[in-house]
Motif scaffolding. Structure first.
Motif, PDB file in Angstrom:
ATOM      1  N   TRP A 249       0.845  -1.201   0.000  1.00  0.00           N
ATOM      2  CA  TRP A 249       0.000   0.000   0.000  1.00  0.00           C
ATOM      3  C   TRP A 249       0.882   1.253   0.000  1.00  0.00           C
ATOM      4  O   TRP A 249       1.939   1.303   0.610  1.00  0.00           O
ATOM      5  CB  TRP A 249      -0.892   0.013   1.250  1.00  0.00           C
ATOM      6  N   PHE A 250       0.356   2.278  -0.732  1.00  0.00           N
ATOM      7  CA  PHE A 250       1.011   3.604  -0.759  1.00  0.00           C
ATOM      8  C   PHE A 250       0.037   4.644  -0.241  1.00  0.00           C
ATOM      9  O   PHE A 250      -1.119   4.715  -0.705  1.00  0.00           O
ATOM     10  CB  PHE A 250       1.439   3.990  -2.184  1.00  0.00           C
ATOM     11  N   LEU A 251       0.502   5.434   0.755  1.00  0.00           N
ATOM     12  CA  LEU A 251      -0.344   6.486   1.316  1.00  0.00           C
ATOM     13  C   LEU A 251       0.355   7.838   1.077  1.00  0.00           C
ATOM     14  O   LEU A 251       1.317   8.180   1.778  1.00  0.00           O
ATOM     15  CB  LEU A 251      -0.556   6.266   2.821  1.00  0.00           C
ATOM     16  N   PRO A 252      -0.105   8.616   0.072  1.00  0.00           N
ATOM     17  CA  PRO A 252       0.491   9.936  -0.154  1.00  0.00           C
ATOM     18  C   PRO A 252      -0.054  10.950   0.844  1.00  0.00           C
ATOM     19  O   PRO A 252      -0.870  10.623   1.707  1.00  0.00           O
ATOM     20  CB  PRO A 252       0.075  10.267  -1.580  1.00  0.00           C
ATOM     21  N   ARG A 253       0.391  12.166   0.722  1.00  0.00           N
ATOM     22  CA  ARG A 253      -0.024  13.201   1.674  1.00  0.00           C
ATOM     23  C   ARG A 253      -1.510  13.504   1.566  1.00  0.00           C
ATOM     24  O   ARG A 253      -2.133  13.959   2.521  1.00  0.00           O
ATOM     25  CB  ARG A 253       0.794  14.471   1.429  1.00  0.00           C
ATOM     26  N   SER A 254      -2.083  13.223   0.396  1.00  0.00           N
ATOM     27  CA  SER A 254      -3.526  13.474   0.207  1.00  0.00           C
ATOM     28  C   SER A 254      -4.378  12.407   0.858  1.00  0.00           C
ATOM     29  O   SER A 254      -5.616  12.486   0.812  1.00  0.00           O
ATOM     30  CB  SER A 254      -3.837  13.541  -1.289  1.00  0.00           C
ATOM     31  N   LEU A 255      -3.727  11.394   1.458  1.00  0.00           N
ATOM     32  CA  LEU A 255      -4.412  10.304   2.155  1.00  0.00           C
ATOM     33  C   LEU A 255      -5.276   9.466   1.213  1.00  0.00           C
ATOM     34  O   LEU A 255      -6.276   8.864   1.635  1.00  0.00           O
ATOM     35  CB  LEU A 255      -5.275  10.851   3.309  1.00  0.00           C
ATOM     36  N   GLN A 256      -4.899   9.411  -0.073  1.00  0.00           N
ATOM     37  CA  GLN A 256      -5.603   8.561  -1.036  1.00  0.00           C
ATOM     38  C   GLN A 256      -4.820   7.254  -1.184  1.00  0.00           C
ATOM     39  O   GLN A 256      -3.823   7.176  -1.872  1.00  0.00           O
ATOM     40  CB  GLN A 256      -5.704   9.275  -2.396  1.00  0.00           C
ATOM     41  N   LEU A 257      -5.289   6.213  -0.495  1.00  0.00           N
ATOM     42  CA  LEU A 257      -4.595   4.923  -0.497  1.00  0.00           C
ATOM     43  C   LEU A 257      -4.644   4.271  -1.867  1.00  0.00           C
ATOM     44  O   LEU A 257      -5.644   4.364  -2.592  1.00  0.00           O
ATOM     45  CB  LEU A 257      -5.225   3.980   0.535  1.00  0.00           C
ATOM     46  N   SER A 258      -3.529   3.636  -2.208  1.00  0.00           N
ATOM     47  CA  SER A 258      -3.471   2.832  -3.436  1.00  0.00           C
ATOM     48  C   SER A 258      -2.646   1.589  -3.128  1.00  0.00           C
ATOM     49  O   SER A 258      -1.802   1.605  -2.231  1.00  0.00           O
ATOM     50  CB  SER A 258      -2.853   3.623  -4.588  1.00  0.00           C
ATOM     51  N   SER A 259      -2.878   0.511  -3.854  1.00  0.00           N
ATOM     52  CA  SER A 259      -2.163  -0.737  -3.561  1.00  0.00           C
ATOM     53  C   SER A 259      -2.036  -1.582  -4.815  1.00  0.00           C
ATOM     54  O   SER A 259      -2.662  -1.294  -5.841  1.00  0.00           O
ATOM     55  CB  SER A 259      -2.891  -1.532  -2.466  1.00  0.00           C
ATOM     56  N   PHE A 260      -1.177  -2.558  -4.753  1.00  0.00           N
ATOM     57  CA  PHE A 260      -1.065  -3.551  -5.813  1.00  0.00           C
ATOM     58  C   PHE A 260      -0.607  -4.849  -5.153  1.00  0.00           C
ATOM     59  O   PHE A 260      -0.045  -4.850  -4.056  1.00  0.00           O
ATOM     60  CB  PHE A 260      -0.099  -3.091  -6.896  1.00  0.00           C
ATOM     61  N   GLN A 261      -0.861  -5.996  -5.842  1.00  0.00           N
ATOM     62  CA  GLN A 261      -0.493  -7.298  -5.300  1.00  0.00           C
ATOM     63  C   GLN A 261       0.944  -7.586  -5.674  1.00  0.00           C
ATOM     64  O   GLN A 261       1.297  -7.726  -6.836  1.00  0.00           O
ATOM     65  CB  GLN A 261      -1.407  -8.401  -5.852  1.00  0.00           C
ATOM     66  N   ALA A 262       1.804  -7.668  -4.644  1.00  0.00           N
ATOM     67  CA  ALA A 262       3.224  -7.893  -4.876  1.00  0.00           C
ATOM     68  C   ALA A 262       3.593  -9.363  -4.751  1.00  0.00           C
ATOM     69  O   ALA A 262       4.517  -9.833  -5.430  1.00  0.00           O
ATOM     70  CB  ALA A 262       4.043  -7.067  -3.880  1.00  0.00           C
ATOM     71  N   TYR A 263       2.895 -10.089  -3.861  1.00  0.00           N
ATOM     72  CA  TYR A 263       3.176 -11.513  -3.649  1.00  0.00           C
ATOM     73  C   TYR A 263       1.850 -12.277  -3.587  1.00  0.00           C
ATOM     74  O   TYR A 263       0.778 -11.684  -3.385  1.00  0.00           O
ATOM     75  CB  TYR A 263       3.977 -11.712  -2.354  1.00  0.00           C
ATOM     76  N   LYS A 264       1.989 -13.590  -3.713  1.00  0.00           N
ATOM     77  CA  LYS A 264       0.791 -14.419  -3.678  1.00  0.00           C
ATOM     78  C   LYS A 264       0.351 -14.737  -2.262  1.00  0.00           C
ATOM     79  O   LYS A 264      -0.818 -15.030  -2.029  1.00  0.00           O
ATOM     80  CB  LYS A 264       1.044 -15.724  -4.450  1.00  0.00           C
ATOM     81  N   LEU A 265       1.329 -14.689  -1.283  1.00  0.00           N
ATOM     82  CA  LEU A 265       0.956 -15.024   0.089  1.00  0.00           C
ATOM     83  C   LEU A 265       1.041 -13.801   1.016  1.00  0.00           C
ATOM     84  O   LEU A 265       0.046 -13.343   1.548  1.00  0.00           O
ATOM     85  CB  LEU A 265       1.858 -16.138   0.616  1.00  0.00           C
ATOM     86  N   ARG A 266       2.254 -13.269   1.239  1.00  0.00           N
ATOM     87  CA  ARG A 266       2.401 -12.185   2.211  1.00  0.00           C
ATOM     88  C   ARG A 266       3.666 -11.375   1.902  1.00  0.00           C
ATOM     89  O   ARG A 266       4.574 -11.847   1.206  1.00  0.00           O
ATOM     90  CB  ARG A 266       2.474 -12.742   3.627  1.00  0.00           C
ATOM     91  N   VAL A 267       3.694 -10.166   2.497  1.00  0.00           N
ATOM     92  CA  VAL A 267       4.871  -9.295   2.427  1.00  0.00           C
ATOM     93  C   VAL A 267       5.501  -9.264   3.810  1.00  0.00           C
ATOM     94  O   VAL A 267       4.814  -9.018   4.813  1.00  0.00           O
ATOM     95  CB  VAL A 267       4.497  -7.866   1.994  1.00  0.00           C
ATOM     96  N   THR A 268       6.816  -9.496   3.866  1.00  0.00           N
ATOM     97  CA  THR A 268       7.471  -9.561   5.180  1.00  0.00           C
ATOM     98  C   THR A 268       8.439  -8.407   5.450  1.00  0.00           C
ATOM     99  O   THR A 268       8.668  -8.037   6.606  1.00  0.00           O
ATOM    100  CB  THR A 268       8.252 -10.883   5.291  1.00  0.00           C
ATOM    101  N   HIS A 269       9.027  -7.821   4.400  1.00  0.00           N
ATOM    102  CA  HIS A 269       9.984  -6.719   4.602  1.00  0.00           C
ATOM    103  C   HIS A 269       9.864  -5.700   3.459  1.00  0.00           C
ATOM    104  O   HIS A 269       9.601  -6.064   2.308  1.00  0.00           O
ATOM    105  CB  HIS A 269      11.431  -7.235   4.638  1.00  0.00           C
ATOM    106  N   LEU A 270      10.052  -4.439   3.806  1.00  0.00           N
ATOM    107  CA  LEU A 270      10.052  -3.352   2.819  1.00  0.00           C
ATOM    108  C   LEU A 270      11.235  -2.417   3.086  1.00  0.00           C
ATOM    109  O   LEU A 270      11.613  -2.187   4.242  1.00  0.00           O
ATOM    110  CB  LEU A 270       8.753  -2.535   2.901  1.00  0.00           C
TER     111      LEU A 270
END
Length: 933
Positions: A58-79
């Motif tokens: 998920w990406f949250l810009p200053r306008s607080l408009q959330l956006s997301s995309f599917q990066a993995y099939k199960l889970r995300v553990t580190h960014l």
């Protein structure tokens, strides 16, 4: 070790809960809620980035408009979001089991609406699968390090965004889980800090084989390490349960005793951010201790390590992480809320803490706080002033003056000076004034005060150090310093300053008036440039002449002929010599006539075009010496010198002045010479008359009588008045008067009648000769009169004959060309005949004979002049009687030349014409024109 409990607490941050934007109807906004299942997060490039357990980023810009995309099939553990590039590195799982994948995302490029994945590779150290514990990426995109729970660290070197240009290898292996990684770049040297639960090591990546060094034997939990910014020299921060340690790549640095179980550590703008368990519930920390934090209260502290105070402290419920973006801190809690911590502006922070710090006299902390927050110089100066006042009131004058010194340039110096005018505090005042001068902020009064302090303390070493600074480091008014030193009797110091800084007037004034070193002063003037040497010799020349006359005279000779400053090397680049006006230095020799004479004679010899005043003064000086000299031989020599000077031709323009000087000193030969040069012949004769030198009188008349005839008349009168027997001289004079006909005989007789010794025999011959001459003149005049009478009678008869008798023209030749007369011809009554063509060619008037015309015009001009004079006289008398200003009438006629012997007539009198004037005298013209038929 810094004691945490002693640190002051401030509230430098404002806490708010992030809320959604207000709706169109203006209803209050509700708190912003994060999507559920957030497991990891990071920030950068204008967004907060979250990874959840449901495969999405998920990406949250200053306008607080959330956006997301599917990066993995199960889970995300580190960014890991890079701060200088739009690159996001993530680690997650696409399938069950321990098979973590690393994906590198380019956020500026798109692939089907999602960020472009530029690289995918498995995160496995060797062939044994293990859990990833931490991740870090270098900002230059050339290094990426991944830590694992089995103690391994995998390093990727090269372009991390491409498989082809990078190389992956195992950098570290150990028995303890890796809990933190951080790159440190210092110049061209790159280090990697590796922290486990039990130790800390640093690797040098810019050297082959990657040498490493163990820094400590204790570690920290996950997310309890960070790297500081350059304000803390990029030190690696490791937070244990009892202390926070700072490390350089080769050694351990300071530590701070912040107790409590540490959960999260970050570095933000010079602040250390620590999230720890609340002391009220502090079970033992575990490596994976997420379960223990689910329901605990947590404390977020923001520390200022430089100034040793707590900038903010607050309690939160179950913090997920603390992110920094958009100039603020964002605290994510497990309930899905986001709390923002906005740092207050510098002025507000200082105002908030200033009262407390000043009240508790914590000025050093206030100063450090102001500096770290880049407070302007005016604000810092005010803190220094209050600190100085505090120390002054406590009696710590040394400490107070140090604080007042720090206010220089902002605080008015008089505020400080008044406090330290007491004699017991003169040392402190001296220190302040010294610094004031070093910063070039002192005025003349400050210089005076500082020098007085030195002289009162009798601190010669400090005084010399102050005044003997180099040219570029002068921080005081030199002239004021010279005055003060002179007044205090430090003449050598004053002279040093005056000479070094070229205050020539002060140097000479001190040398001549105080030290009385006339020789040195004169030598100093000889080294000055021409203009300054000239002006100072005019000012101090009399004093120097009185005490060192010979040396002063020599310097003046050089100054007025070919002056070059002494000490200047001769050569092609040497300045051309200059010379002063020698006449202007004559007053310098007021009481030194011997030196004056030597100076003037030198100038006339070396410089023949010296000013006239030089020759005038030299003449006067020689005449004085001649007049007062008693020795005849020396007097004769002086006489010749004075006369030679007079004959040099230098006194033509000042003749009267030279004459007065000779007369004042009774220099007879000079007076007579000047009379002769000025052609004052009567004065020469009168001079001899006064001295009764009869022969000289006659000689003067003989020499100059031709130029001035009245000399003989005056000589006759002079001898006539003498009662002595002067017959011989009278006879000589009369002879010359007779030859030149200078006086009427009667006047001669009257003149000699005054002399009782002169008899008739003296003038007998003169009278006889005179009477004979007059008789001969009378005879000549009578003969001329008779001739004019006969001529007049003849002319009258001729006129009558012309009027009464016919005139026969018998001329056979032309009076002009002398050729035979032919018709047509022109005949005049005067008897002259002409060819008509000859007459027309040579005649200026048809009515006058060309041959007689010149003589006739002379006569006519004489008649016109007599007639005009008569008319002018009558007109002049009339105007003179009728005018109110008779003088202007006379002046007008003088200007027209009426009273001259020869008068030019340009206009004819009114009422008369040329015909009227010539009417009685004009000859008749008879012209016969014979034409052949």
């Amino acid at each position: 070790m810094a004691a945490y409990l002693q640190w002051r607490r401030f509230v430098f941050f404002d806490r708010e809960t992030v809320r959604e934007p207000a709706g169109p109807d203006g209803t209050g906004a509700k708190p912003f809620a994060l999507p559920p299942g957030i497991a990891v997060c990071d920030s950068g490039r204008g967004s907060l980035v979250f990874g959840d357990i449901l495969r999405g980023i998920w990406f949250l810009p200053r306008s607080l408009q959330l956006s997301s995309f599917q990066a993995y099939k199960l889970r995300v553990t580190h960014l890991y979001q890079l701060k200088q590039h739009s690159i996001l590195v993530s680690i997650g799982e696409d399938e069950e089991g321990i098979n973590p994948l690393v994906k590198v995302w380019n956020l500026e490029k798109r692939d089907g609406g999602n960020p472009l994945c530029t690289r995918i590779f498995p995160a496995i150290p060797g062939n044994k699968p293990t859990v990833v514990s931490c991740l870090t990426v270098h900002e230059n995109l050339n290094f990426m390090a991944i830590g694992f729970a089995d103690g391994s660290v995998v390093l990727t070197k090269g372009d991390i965004t491409r498989d082809r240009h990078s190389k992956t290898q195992i950098l570290h292996e150990g028995s303890y889980p890796v809990t933190g990684l951080a790159f440190r770049q210092s110049g061209k040297t790159t280090h990697l800090f590796v922290v486990t639960t039990e130790n800390i090591q640093s690797y040098m990546l810019s050297v082959k084989d990657y040498p490493h060094l163990e820094l400590d034997t204790h570690g920290c939990g996950l997310r309890c390490s960070s790297i500081s910014d350059p304000s803390q020299d990029l030190q690696f921060i490791v937070a244990g349960n009892e202390c926070v340690y700072l490390y350089q790549p080769d050694e351990r640095g300071p530590c701070f005793a912040f107790e409590g179980q540490k959960l999260i550590v970050h570095w933000y703008r010079g602040y250390l951010i620590i999230v720890s368990k609340d002391r009220k519930t502090s079970p033992k920390s575990e490596f994976s201790g997420n379960e223990a934090r689910n329901s605990d209260k947590q404390v977020l502290n923001i520390y200022d390590l430089c100034n040793k105070f707590i900038a903010y402290s607050s309690v939160f419920d179950d913090i997920v992480d603390v992110l920094a973006e958009w100039g603020s801190l964002y605290v994510l809690t497990r309930d899905g809320k986001i709390h923002v911590l906005q740092e207050k502006d510098t002025q507000t922070k200082l105002e908030a803490c200033k009262f407390m710090l000043f009240r508790k006299n914590l000025f050093e902390m206030a100063i450090n706080l102001a500096k770290s927050h880049h407070l302007d110089s005016d604000g810092l100066s005010e803190i220094f002033r209050q600190y100085g006042d505090h120390l002054y009131n406590k009696g710590n004058h040394d400490g107070a003056i140090q604080q007042y010194i720090r206010t220089i340039g902002k605080l008015e110096p008089s505020y400080v000076i008044r406090k330290f005018l007491d004699a017991q505090r003169i040392h402190n005042l001296t220190a302040y004034l010294q610094m004031l001068h070093l910063q070039s902020l002192a005025n003349a009064d400050h210089t005076t005060l500082l020098l007085n302090c030195y002289t009162k303390l009798k601190d010669s070493s400090k005084l010399e150090e102050f005044i003997k600074t180099s040219e570029s480091e002068v921080h005081f008014d030199v002239e004021t310093a010279i005055k003060v030193l002179r007044q205090a009797g430090y003449y050598s110091h004053a002279v040093y300053l005056a000479e070094k800084h070229e205050h020539h007037e002060w140097y000479l004034k001190i040398q001549l008036e105080d030290i009385k070193n006339y020789q040195e002063a004169l030598h100093y003037i000889g080294k000055l440039p021409f203009e300054q040497a000239e002006s100072n010799m005019k000012r101090y020349g009399k004093i120097l002449m009185h005490h060192v006359p010979n040396e002063t005279t020599e310097l003046l000779k050089v100054l007025c002929t070919d002056y070059r400053p002494s000490g200047v090397n001769e050569g092609p680049g040497m300045l051309e010599g200059k010379k002063a006006n020698s006449e202007e230095f004559i007053p310098v020799f007021a009481n030194n006539s011997r030196e004056l004479k030597a100076f003037l004679e030198h100038m006339t010899e070396v410089q023949t075009d010296s000013p006239q005043g030089v020759y005038d003064t030299l003449l006067e000086l020689r005449l004085q010496n001649w007049a007062h000299e008693q020795d005849e031989q020396i007097k004769e020599k002086l006489h010749n010198e004075a006369l030679t000077l007079l004959k040099s031709g230098r006194f033509k323009t000042v003749f009267d002045k030279a004459l007065v000087l000779c007369q004042m000193h009774n220099f007879k030969d000079g007076v007579l010479y000047l009379y002769e040069q000025g052609k004052l012949f009567q004065q020469i004769m009168h001079y001899h008359m006064q001295n009764e030198q009869y022969k000289k009188v006659i000689e003067v008349c003989e020499l100059y009588g031709d130029q001035e005839a009245c000399l003989w008349e005056q000589a006759l009168g002079y001898f006539a008045r003498k009662e002595e027997n002067c017959k011989e001289y009278i006879a000589a004079v009369l002879k010359h008067i007779e030859n030149k006909n200078l006086m009427p005989p009667l006047l001669v007789v009257q003149t000699l009648a005054h002399n009782s010794t002169a008899t008739l025999s003296v003038i007998k011959d003169y009278l006889v000769n005179k009477l004979q001459k007059q008789s001969r003149q009378i005879e000549q005049d009578e003969q001329r009169i008779q001739k004019y009478r006969e001529e007049t009678t003849r002319i009258r008869l001729e006129i009558e004959e012309l009027k009464a008798s016919p005139r026969i023209f018998q001329k056979t030749k032309c009076s002009i060309c002398t050729s035979a007369l032919e018709l047509p011809s022109v005949h005049f009554l005067c008897g002259h005949s002409f060819h008509q063509h000859c007459f027309e060619s040579y005649s200026e008037s048809d009515s006058e004979c060309p041959t007689c015309m010149p003589e006739n015009r002379k006569v006519m001009d004489m008649i016109r002049a007599q007639e005009q004079k008569r008319d002018l006289h009558d007109q002049f008398q009339h105007q003179l009687k009728c005018s109110n200003d008779g003088f202007s009438v006379v002046a007008d006629y003088f200007g027209r030349g009426v009273f001259n012997k020869l008068t030019l007539i340009t206009d004819l009198p009114s009422g008369k014409t040329a015909t009227t004037i010539e009417g009685g005298l004009q000859r008749e013209l008879l012209m016969h024109t014979k034409r052949s038929t």
